[in-house]
Design an enzyme around this catalytic site. Sequence first.
Site, PDB file in Angstrom:
ATOM      1  CB  CYS A 154      -0.908   0.002   1.226  1.00 13.54           C
ATOM      2  SG  CYS A 154      -1.978   1.460   1.340  1.00 13.54           S
TER       3      CYS A 154
ATOM      4  CD  GLU B  74      -0.561  -2.007  -5.069  1.00 16.09           C
ATOM      5  OE1 GLU B  74       0.401  -1.512  -5.709  1.00 16.09           O
ATOM      6  OE2 GLU B  74      -0.558  -2.175  -3.834  1.00 16.09           O
TER       7      GLU B  74
END
Length: 256
Positions: free
Chosen positions: A2, A111
């Site tokens: 992340c 992402e």
Amino acid sequence: MCGRFALTAEKRVMAEFLALLLEENAPARYNIAPTQPILVVIAGESREPGSNMPQRRALLARWGFIPGWVKDPRDFPLLINARAETAAEKASFRAAMRHRRILVPASGFYEWHRPSKESGEKAQAYWIRPRNQEVVAFAGLMETWSSADGSEVDTAAILTTSANAVMAPIHERMPVVIRQEDFSRWLDCKTQEPRDVADLLRPVEDDFFEAIPVSDLVNKVANMGPDVQAPTGPPMSKPAAPKRKPPSDDAQLTLF
């Protein structure tokens, strides 16, 4: 992994979801990057009226975990994530996993799907958000680092786990999501040891998030407006539920 996330929910929504008092309405943040201050939630010292559970408290921490034993952060790698499977054993995170577990509220995260170099394809960014709610809480760890001159800075990392069915085509890792009903148990570092909360460190259900392709605007920290979340295509298909075979006659007979 992340590496970027967003927090755009209104104060009222976050206060209700996190069950705490937020003093002011912070501006929406669409592109939160490592080393920037992030909002985190910890268990407070005082108790909830009529309960044994500590009241929660919100504060700001630097996104980039620094263990207390580090002498000079410039000589230490930037730790924005911690692997949930090994955090309780790793020297960098072991103490925080036992004593300083936190929640990191977010509206979603970004992402990148990075194809192999041989394919010649360009990396694709995705905005990954909850399907049915405005805010989510990631599992996190916090450490207060003290410099030689006595100054202190609160630092934080987000715990990650293996990808679920939605995330797997994009990336092999994803943040650990703590459900609302598990907030108190996760934050309770006085009675809940790491082994007691290990069951929370699993991938969230496959249908919890949706992944929306977005442009590469999010790649640049300077791009901080809502346009970084503008879709460039339809959301990825929702994973199909596994088909169940009807029980055979023989299987039914075994019930009797």
